[in-house]
Motif scaffolding. Sequence first.
Motif, short mmCIF file in Angstrom:
data_model
loop_
_atom_site.label_atom_id
_atom_site.label_comp_id
_atom_site.label_asym_id
_atom_site.label_seq_id
_atom_site.Cartn_x
_atom_site.Cartn_y
_atom_site.Cartn_z
N THR A 56 -1.61 -2.68 -9.26
CA THR A 56 -1.37 -2.93 -10.73
C THR A 56 -1.15 -4.32 -11.16
OG1 THR A 56 -0.15 -0.65 -10.88
CG2 THR A 56 0.66 -2.16 -12.51
N SER A 114 -2.22 -8.18 -13.59
CA SER A 114 -3.21 -8.95 -14.30
C SER A 114 -4.34 -9.02 -13.23
CB SER A 114 -2.60 -10.04 -15.10
OG SER A 114 -1.90 -10.81 -14.16
N ASP A 125 -4.20 -5.12 -4.21
CA ASP A 125 -3.12 -4.97 -5.23
C ASP A 125 -2.90 -6.58 -5.25
OD1 ASP A 125 -1.16 -4.78 -6.91
OD2 ASP A 125 0.01 -3.37 -5.57
N GLY A 126 -2.10 -6.89 -6.06
CA GLY A 126 -1.50 -8.12 -6.43
C GLY A 126 -0.07 -8.35 -6.02
N ASP A 145 3.87 -10.72 -6.66
CA ASP A 145 4.66 -11.87 -7.17
C ASP A 145 4.83 -12.95 -6.22
OD1 ASP A 145 5.05 -10.36 -9.85
OD2 ASP A 145 6.13 -8.90 -8.55
N GLY A 147 6.69 -5.95 -7.81
CA GLY A 147 7.27 -4.99 -8.75
C GLY A 147 7.38 -5.60 -10.24
N GLY A 148 7.15 -6.88 -10.24
CA GLY A 148 7.12 -7.48 -11.38
C GLY A 148 6.53 -6.71 -12.57
N ALA A 163 5.88 -1.27 -10.88
CA ALA A 163 4.99 -0.21 -10.28
C ALA A 163 5.18 -0.08 -8.98
CB ALA A 163 3.47 -0.33 -10.57
N LEU A 164 6.44 -0.63 -8.44
CA LEU A 164 6.58 -0.81 -6.93
C LEU A 164 6.77 0.37 -6.15
CD1 LEU A 164 10.43 -2.10 -6.65
CD2 LEU A 164 9.49 -1.35 -8.61
N GLU A 198 3.02 1.54 -5.71
CA GLU A 198 2.57 0.63 -4.65
C GLU A 198 2.84 0.70 -3.33
OE1 GLU A 198 1.82 -2.67 -8.35
OE2 GLU A 198 3.63 -2.98 -7.09
N LYS A 217 1.69 -18.07 -6.12
CA LYS A 217 2.58 -17.02 -5.71
C LYS A 217 2.71 -17.40 -4.20
CE LYS A 217 1.64 -14.41 -9.28
NZ LYS A 217 0.94 -13.13 -9.26
C1 5RP Z 1 3.33 -4.94 -10.25
C2 5RP Z 1 3.08 -5.71 -9.14
C3 5RP Z 1 2.05 -6.63 -9.46
O1 5RP Z 1 1.40 -6.80 -8.06
C4 5RP Z 1 2.51 -8.07 -9.39
O2 5RP Z 1 3.73 -8.10 -10.40
C5 5RP Z 1 1.55 -9.33 -9.72
O3 5RP Z 1 1.17 -8.95 -11.07
P1 5RP Z 1 -0.10 -9.95 -11.74
O4 5RP Z 1 -1.27 -9.89 -10.80
O5 5RP Z 1 -0.17 -9.78 -13.09
O6 5RP Z 1 0.39 -11.54 -11.38
O7 5RP Z 1 3.74 -5.96 -8.09
O8 5RP Z 1 4.32 -3.84 -10.10
#
Ligand code: 5RP
Length: 222
Positions: free
Chosen positions: A28, A30, A81-82, A84, A95-96, A99-100, A103, A121
């Motif tokens: 989840t 951007s 996945d991305g 933070d 979890g930003g 959706a942690l 995930e 990051k």
């Molecule tokens: C969502 C997440 C995302 O992977 C995390 O917040 C990074 O987000 P982005 O790709 O928008 O920088 O953990 O729960």
Amino acid sequence: MSADRKKQLAAEAALDLVHDDEIIGVGTGSTVKWFIEGMAARRLRIRGAVSSSEATTKLLVKHGFDVVDLNSTGELPLYVDGADEADPHLRLIKGGGAALTREKIIAAASRRFVCIVDDSKLVPVLGRFPLPVEVIPMARSYVSRELVRLGGRPIYREGVVTDNGNQIVDVHDLEIVDPLALESAINQIPGVVTVGLFARRPADLLIVGTDQGTKTIDRSTL
Ligand code: 5RP
């Protein structure tokens, strides 16, 4: 180069790891949005995707991908996945985007966890980004008091309800020198659903978008 362009570079590099006819896990955020749009642009023919959030499900469906239930897939070959924050051992804060929990489940159920980030990051020690903790609503104050005992400054993320109907507390002012121990300690607090520390199940491969292109860090070579 903008952070968003670096996210796009990392996401595009991850597309090379996707094989036709597989069911993969999709995170989840951007950065993942670039990944999903890239799969669609390249017309990758995955068999389906296990989605980590309602937002990701919407995007996958919009691009014509089948979303499947993790209960019907067995182990997944790949989860993208991305994050933070990522430390040099590929341990993460996530979890930003709230959706942690899903995930973490998908990461645990996947053979290979590929994390895609821009270079902002990367940190030597996790904790600059407030650590998200998903909590059962009635336990929020109790859990917050316990988090204070662990040295943090918990702040309720007001107005956010997770896809699981729970709440998020973000823990500030932590310098996480032992992520594995802190993950275990927070997991022990009654009322905690998930802590956004991914130390027990770190990423296997980190793809970082930088001004010079992408660089990858493979945990098996550390
Ligand atoms: C969502 C997440 C995302 O992977 C995390 O917040 C990074 O987000 P982005 O790709 O928008 O920088 O953990 O729960």
